[in-house]
Design a protein around this motif. Structure first.
Motif, PDB file in Angstrom:
ATOM      1  N   ILE A  78       0.860  -1.185   0.000  1.00 43.62           N
ATOM      2  CA  ILE A  78       0.000   0.000   0.000  1.00 43.62           C
ATOM      3  C   ILE A  78       0.891   1.228   0.000  1.00 43.62           C
ATOM      4  O   ILE A  78       1.670   1.441   0.927  1.00 43.62           O
ATOM      5  N   GLY A  79       0.780   2.016  -1.038  1.00 46.02           N
ATOM      6  CA  GLY A  79       1.446   3.308  -1.119  1.00 46.02           C
ATOM      7  C   GLY A  79       0.359   4.353  -1.267  1.00 46.02           C
ATOM      8  O   GLY A  79      -0.253   4.457  -2.318  1.00 46.02           O
ATOM      9  N   ASN A  80       0.066   5.100  -0.212  1.00 46.18           N
ATOM     10  CA  ASN A  80      -1.074   5.991  -0.228  1.00 46.18           C
ATOM     11  C   ASN A  80      -0.806   7.153   0.726  1.00 46.18           C
ATOM     12  O   ASN A  80      -0.706   6.953   1.927  1.00 46.18           O
ATOM     13  N   PHE A 116       3.977 -14.400   4.114  1.00 46.60           N
ATOM     14  CA  PHE A 116       3.128 -13.270   3.756  1.00 46.60           C
ATOM     15  C   PHE A 116       3.744 -11.997   4.309  1.00 46.60           C
ATOM     16  O   PHE A 116       4.317 -11.992   5.396  1.00 46.60           O
ATOM     17  N   ARG A 117       3.628 -10.894   3.567  1.00 43.96           N
ATOM     18  CA  ARG A 117       4.136  -9.600   4.021  1.00 43.96           C
ATOM     19  C   ARG A 117       3.112  -8.499   3.722  1.00 43.96           C
ATOM     20  O   ARG A 117       2.444  -8.525   2.696  1.00 43.96           O
ATOM     21  N   LEU A 118       3.057  -7.552   4.640  1.00 40.71           N
ATOM     22  CA  LEU A 118       2.269  -6.330   4.460  1.00 40.71           C
ATOM     23  C   LEU A 118       3.261  -5.175   4.447  1.00 40.71           C
ATOM     24  O   LEU A 118       4.008  -4.976   5.408  1.00 40.71           O
ATOM     25  N   ILE A 119       3.298  -4.441   3.340  1.00 44.27           N
ATOM     26  CA  ILE A 119       4.267  -3.367   3.141  1.00 44.27           C
ATOM     27  C   ILE A 119       3.506  -2.055   2.982  1.00 44.27           C
ATOM     28  O   ILE A 119       2.679  -1.918   2.081  1.00 44.27           O
ATOM     29  N   LEU A 120       3.783  -1.110   3.870  1.00 40.37           N
ATOM     30  CA  LEU A 120       3.156   0.216   3.792  1.00 40.37           C
ATOM     31  C   LEU A 120       4.211   1.239   3.435  1.00 40.37           C
ATOM     32  O   LEU A 120       5.294   1.269   4.020  1.00 40.37           O
ATOM     33  N   GLY A 147      -3.560   5.910  12.966  1.00 39.10           N
ATOM     34  CA  GLY A 147      -4.105   4.698  12.358  1.00 39.10           C
ATOM     35  C   GLY A 147      -3.073   3.646  12.013  1.00 39.10           C
ATOM     36  O   GLY A 147      -3.375   2.456  11.959  1.00 39.10           O
ATOM     37  N   VAL A 148      -1.841   4.062  11.799  1.00 37.12           N
ATOM     38  CA  VAL A 148      -0.794   3.097  11.467  1.00 37.12           C
ATOM     39  C   VAL A 148      -0.010   2.695  12.710  1.00 37.12           C
ATOM     40  O   VAL A 148       0.249   1.515  12.925  1.00 37.12           O
ATOM     41  N   ILE A 174       6.959  -0.851   7.503  1.00 32.45           N
ATOM     42  CA  ILE A 174       6.462   0.485   7.194  1.00 32.45           C
ATOM     43  C   ILE A 174       7.646   1.318   6.711  1.00 32.45           C
ATOM     44  O   ILE A 174       8.686   1.382   7.375  1.00 32.45           O
ATOM     45  N   HIS A 175       7.488   1.927   5.557  1.00 28.05           N
ATOM     46  CA  HIS A 175       8.551   2.717   4.951  1.00 28.05           C
ATOM     47  C   HIS A 175       8.057   4.140   4.757  1.00 28.05           C
ATOM     48  O   HIS A 175       6.863   4.377   4.622  1.00 28.05           O
TER      49      HIS A 175
END
Length: 178
Positions: A78-80, A116-120, A147-148, A174-175
């Protein structure tokens, strides 16, 4: 579309749609000599009263995001710059449940020992100019941070409560962009 909405207000134009050139001068994506793979991609775009004079809330993008999270196999990226969400349905703001779905997906991966990975990816500030930092952008940064990372209903804290901090670090990165 924000600049287009601003332009419309200045010129009093209505329902202005941006239409790309029929024949671009060069390919939009550079052509490289490399192997190609079939990929299924869904591109989403929101419309609202400020961007297209809609009077009711259009939720197809939100619904598609929830479905994409539920059906993800190996990772979610997710890039937002406007990412705000919650894991608590009783939370008044923000009202969407993207974080709750992300938490459920990571917990499922953890319980099933999935790779599995979640990347923000978050910018350190929104694209608004410094002169705009009097209201909305400042509130947006607050809700993103809460929120993060910081709020008890935020992504990091909820994952930490459900699967532990060490496991949260295993699945979530988180980046930030400057």
């Amino acid at each position: 579309q924000r600049w287009e909405a601003s332009r419309q207000k200045e010129s009093h134009a209505t329902n202005c749609i941006i239409i790309p050139d029929a024949e671009p001068q060069q390919p939009a994506i550079p052509q490289f000599d490399m192997k190609h793979h079939r990929t299924r991609v869904q591109i989403l775009r929101s419309v609202s009263s400020w961007s297209f004079s809609f009077t009711q809330t259009e939720q197809s993008m939100y619904t598609a995001q929830l479905e994409a999270i539920r059906n993800s196999k190996h990772f979610i990226y997710i890039g937002n710059q406007f990412f705000t969400s919650t894991s608590n349905p009783k939370q008044a703001n923000p009202r969407n449940m993207i974080v709750r779905e992300l938490v459920d997906r990571v917990v499922h991966a953890h319980q099933n020992n999935e790779d599995f990975r979640l990347i923000l990816l978050h910018p350190q500030q929104t694209s608004s100019t410094l002169e705009d930092w009097t209201g909305v952008p400042l509130k947006l940064v607050y809700w993103q941070y809460a929120g993060v990372l910081r709020a008890p209903w935020g992504l990091w804290e909820t994952l930490k409560q459900r699967i532990g901090e060490e496991n949260t670090s295993k699945y979530l990165t988180i980046h930030s962009l400057r």
